[in-house]
Design an enzyme around this catalytic site. Structure first.
Site, PDB file in Angstrom:
ATOM      1  N   HIS A 146      -4.625  -1.658  -5.049  1.00 28.90           N
ATOM      2  CA  HIS A 146      -4.209  -3.005  -5.431  1.00 28.90           C
ATOM      3  C   HIS A 146      -5.330  -3.957  -5.058  1.00 28.90           C
ATOM      4  O   HIS A 146      -6.207  -3.628  -4.250  1.00 28.90           O
ATOM      5  CB  HIS A 146      -2.922  -3.420  -4.705  1.00 28.90           C
ATOM      6  CG  HIS A 146      -2.985  -3.209  -3.215  1.00 28.90           C
ATOM      7  ND1 HIS A 146      -3.735  -4.020  -2.382  1.00 28.90           N
ATOM      8  CD2 HIS A 146      -2.440  -2.254  -2.422  1.00 28.90           C
ATOM      9  CE1 HIS A 146      -3.636  -3.576  -1.149  1.00 28.90           C
ATOM     10  NE2 HIS A 146      -2.859  -2.496  -1.130  1.00 28.90           N
ATOM     11  N   HIS A 204      -1.646  -9.337  -0.932  1.00 25.48           N
ATOM     12  CA  HIS A 204      -2.057  -8.530  -2.073  1.00 25.48           C
ATOM     13  C   HIS A 204      -1.924  -9.333  -3.375  1.00 25.48           C
ATOM     14  O   HIS A 204      -1.216 -10.332  -3.425  1.00 25.48           O
ATOM     15  CB  HIS A 204      -1.197  -7.271  -2.170  1.00 25.48           C
ATOM     16  CG  HIS A 204      -1.378  -6.333  -1.020  1.00 25.48           C
ATOM     17  ND1 HIS A 204      -0.686  -5.150  -0.908  1.00 25.48           N
ATOM     18  CD2 HIS A 204      -2.168  -6.393   0.079  1.00 25.48           C
ATOM     19  CE1 HIS A 204      -1.043  -4.523   0.198  1.00 25.48           C
ATOM     20  NE2 HIS A 204      -1.943  -5.268   0.824  1.00 25.48           N
ATOM     21  N   GLU A 257     -10.074   7.473   2.309  1.00 28.02           N
ATOM     22  CA  GLU A 257      -9.736   6.053   2.201  1.00 28.02           C
ATOM     23  C   GLU A 257     -10.699   5.187   3.005  1.00 28.02           C
ATOM     24  O   GLU A 257     -10.891   5.406   4.202  1.00 28.02           O
ATOM     25  CB  GLU A 257      -8.314   5.767   2.688  1.00 28.02           C
ATOM     26  CG  GLU A 257      -7.930   4.310   2.424  1.00 28.02           C
ATOM     27  CD  GLU A 257      -6.656   3.861   3.119  1.00 28.02           C
ATOM     28  OE1 GLU A 257      -5.923   3.051   2.518  1.00 28.02           O
ATOM     29  OE2 GLU A 257      -6.383   4.301   4.255  1.00 28.02           O
ATOM     30  N   HIS A 311      -7.177  -9.292   3.810  1.00 25.13           N
ATOM     31  CA  HIS A 311      -6.045 -10.019   4.399  1.00 25.13           C
ATOM     32  C   HIS A 311      -6.543 -11.175   5.263  1.00 25.13           C
ATOM     33  O   HIS A 311      -5.911 -12.230   5.326  1.00 25.13           O
ATOM     34  CB  HIS A 311      -5.193  -9.075   5.252  1.00 25.13           C
ATOM     35  CG  HIS A 311      -4.193  -8.276   4.479  1.00 25.13           C
ATOM     36  ND1 HIS A 311      -3.180  -8.856   3.755  1.00 25.13           N
ATOM     37  CD2 HIS A 311      -4.052  -6.934   4.330  1.00 25.13           C
ATOM     38  CE1 HIS A 311      -2.442  -7.905   3.189  1.00 25.13           C
ATOM     39  NE2 HIS A 311      -2.951  -6.723   3.523  1.00 25.13           N
ATOM     40  N   SER A 321       0.805  -1.217   0.000  1.00 28.82           N
ATOM     41  CA  SER A 321       0.000   0.000   0.000  1.00 28.82           C
ATOM     42  C   SER A 321       0.841   1.271   0.000  1.00 28.82           C
ATOM     43  O   SER A 321       0.423   2.285  -0.563  1.00 28.82           O
ATOM     44  CB  SER A 321      -0.934   0.024   1.219  1.00 28.82           C
ATOM     45  OG  SER A 321      -1.984  -0.903   1.069  1.00 28.82           O
ATOM     46  N   ASP A 367      -9.185  -3.543   2.849  1.00 30.84           N
ATOM     47  CA  ASP A 367      -7.907  -4.254   2.761  1.00 30.84           C
ATOM     48  C   ASP A 367      -7.696  -5.179   3.945  1.00 30.84           C
ATOM     49  O   ASP A 367      -7.245  -6.321   3.792  1.00 30.84           O
ATOM     50  CB  ASP A 367      -6.774  -3.224   2.688  1.00 30.84           C
ATOM     51  CG  ASP A 367      -5.401  -3.854   2.560  1.00 30.84           C
ATOM     52  OD1 ASP A 367      -5.108  -4.417   1.489  1.00 30.84           O
ATOM     53  OD2 ASP A 367      -4.618  -3.770   3.532  1.00 30.84           O
TER      54      ASP A 367
END
Length: 569
Positions: free
Chosen positions: A319, A418, A271, A280, A83, A276
């Site tokens: 991503h 990622h 954001e 994960h 990131s 994200d």
């Protein structure tokens, strides 16, 4: 004899040369009708994540009407980006290395990348936010993570280690933003910092309205607003207590309310950080929760942009993450026969994310079956799954529960990290001036800079002058003093002038007198970089004689110098 003193020109200094311009010259303006830019980043959002969220919601997303292309996501030296460099590309137009925030990489080895010039390794480069601020625009960042996390830090600070929250957060405090909303209060408090500095006191001293609740945020009428709603990252939207934490949409709305007061326009970065984090953990509930919350924030931005007529909106992830798929190994032979309920039915039963469920378990976790039945509708836990939940580390229960609900919903994952594929670009502009096709992540920054009429490279040269080189070229003595972790500084002496520059701040002391600089002083662990205005604080005097009299050029303590003609009559 009579002396006539006339101001002839002004000058802006850049490096060793001066560009002179007549004082009353009319500046050119951009032909672009765009005055404001809002970029929204759903960190780590895989393509299937929007499809999953859409099916779960049962209707289209705001994002759906904005798709205009795809974005390549690789970093300078790897096909799969972290990131920090991915956000650096969006913020500055330059690719970087894993963990590097707002600085160039040591090398650029991916195909098509231009080599890093010797001496430019780890050099800070200006962000669109910083360039917007210098252009007189209001600026802000919003995040559901701690605000010194990689992506928000990429737009507002510089250091080749995303984990150095002390350096990153101090720059954020002193970088002159108008609005900062998100989590991370413990990293502003002395107990949460290695340097033990109280940055909350500094924030208040700088004139911000510092708020910690949604009600206080909503009530604030300040033009400078700093809101901290969690010690670290904020809760997933599905788990959020509305009385304690605002939604991403609410923070976005408030940021726009404050920033849009500036007649010169604004730049805002938003954001949705925990998309994200859920990816994960292979947690589809966390992803659905925060993709939908992110889409609500996009709607806020779009509603404003369409009403305003001078605002461009960009929404793009940095991503992919997790390799999320609707369909897994269990559906290999039946994928085209499975009804929507196969995938969405189990997900609809969940009332909290795995992170939210953790608070419902008792201290010894003896109520696992009851909690999972109540909050996930799961009544067939295996003994192995119960053991996994019971032994999960505090703060990581979504890593345990996410795969369990995924298995029952036919959701597939390929990794806990990622991924390197292209991602969808979503854009809106009032004149349809927006990027199409497959572009690079660095092109996102270049697009935003172009429509706002900003020159990022010129701003980098203005904000990040190599300090030792610049001051010694002026005949000054230079010392980098890192002995006090709470107050690292640069000490410069020339003649009777003593200059102290406070690292990671925008503060200079000239013979003990405080001066505010146009940007923060950056130290990358090896070299220090200062704004040109800091270099200009070392005075120079030149006197020469011409045909019409004596000329005196005075370069005072600003970046604008005044040339005076003293003519003898």
């Amino acid at each position: 004899m009579m002396l006539a003193v006339t101001t002839i020109v002004t000058a802006t200094l850049g490096g060793s040369s001066a560009a002179w311009a007549v004082e009353n010259t009319t500046s050119t303006t951009s032909a672009s009708p765009i005055k404001n830019v809002i970029i929204l980043i759903p960190d780590g959002m895989a393509n299937d994540a929007t499809a999953l969220a859409r099916w779960y919601k049962g209707s289209s997303l705001t994002l759906d009407s904005m798709a205009s292309g795809m974005v390549r996501t690789h970093s300078a030296d790897a096909p799969i980006a972290d990131s920090a460099p991915a956000g650096t590309a969006f913020a500055t137009g330059y690719k970087s290395h894993t963990g590097f925030v707002g600085v160039l990489p040591d090398k650029a080895t991916m195909p098509g990348q231009k080599a890093i010039a010797p001496g430019d390794e780890r050099k800070p480069v200006a962000s669109v936010l910083e360039a917007s601020k210098l252009a007189g625009k209001a600026t802000g960042i919003v995040a559901t993570s701690e605000i010194m996390h990689a992506t928000p830090a990429d737009f507002s600070s510089h250091y080749p280690d995303r984990k150095n929250y002390d350096a990153l957060s101090k720059q954020q405090v002193y970088n002159g933003m108008d609005v900062v909303l998100g989590g991370g209060s413990k990293y502003l408090e002395p107990a949460g910092r290695k340097d033990r500095e109280n940055l909350i006191s500094s924030i208040k001293a700088l004139g911000y309205d510092y708020v910690t609740t949604p009600a206080a945020m909503k009530a604030s009428d300040s033009n400078k607003l700093w809101g901290m709603f969690a010690p670290a990252g904020m809760a997933y939207n599905m788990d959020r207590d509305p009385a304690k934490q605002p939604s991403l949409a609410e923070m976005t709305s408030k940021a726009i309310e404050v920033l849009s007061k500036d007649k010169d326009g604004f730049f805002l970065m938003v954001e949705g950080s925990k998309v994200d984090w859920a990816a994960h953990a292979n947690d589809p509930i966390g992803i659905i929760s925060d993709v939908l919350a992110f889409d609500d924030a996009v709607k806020v931005a779009m509603d404003f942009a369409k009403a305003d007529g001078e605002t461009a909106v960009v929404a793009v992830t940095d991503h992919g993450n997790g390799g999320l798929t609707i369909g897994n190994n269990a559906t290999s032979g039946t994928y085209d026969k499975e009804p929507l309920s196969t995938f969405i039915g189990p997900l609809k039963k969940a009332k909290l994310t795995g992170e939210g469920v953790e608070a419902k378990l008792n201290a010894k976790r003896t109520n696992i079956k009851a909690v999972m039945k109540q909050y996930y509708g799961i009544t067939d836990l295996t003994s192995e799954e119960i053991a996994t939940i019971k032994t999960a580390e505090p703060g990581s229960l979504n890593y345990a529960i996410g795969p369990m609900i995924s298995k029952r919903a036919g959701i597939g994952w390929t990794t806990g990290g990622h991924t390197g594929g292209d991602v969808v670009l979503y854009t809106y502009a009032p004149n349809n001036d927006r990027p199409f096709g497959v572009i690079d992540n660095t092109d996102v920054a270049k697009y935003m800079a172009r429509v706002l009429d900003l020159d990022l490279d010129s701003v980098s040269k203005q904000l990040f002058v190599p300090a030792k080189q610049a001051f010694t070229a002026k005949g000054a003595t230079y010392k980098l003093d890192l002995t006090d972790a709470k107050n690292p500084k640069i000490l410069v002496t020339k003649g009777n002038t003593k200059l102290e520059l406070q690292i990671y701040k925008n503060i200079a002391l000239v013979n003990g007198k405080k001066t505010t600089l146009e940007g923060v002083i950056v130290y990358n662990g090896v070299d220090a970089f200062v704004p040109q205005t800091a270099v200009d604080l070392i005075q120079q005097f030149v006197r020469t004689t011409g045909t019409t009299g004596d000329y005196t050029i005075w370069l005072p303590n600003t970046s604008a110098a005044i040339l005076l003609f003293i003519i003898k009559e």
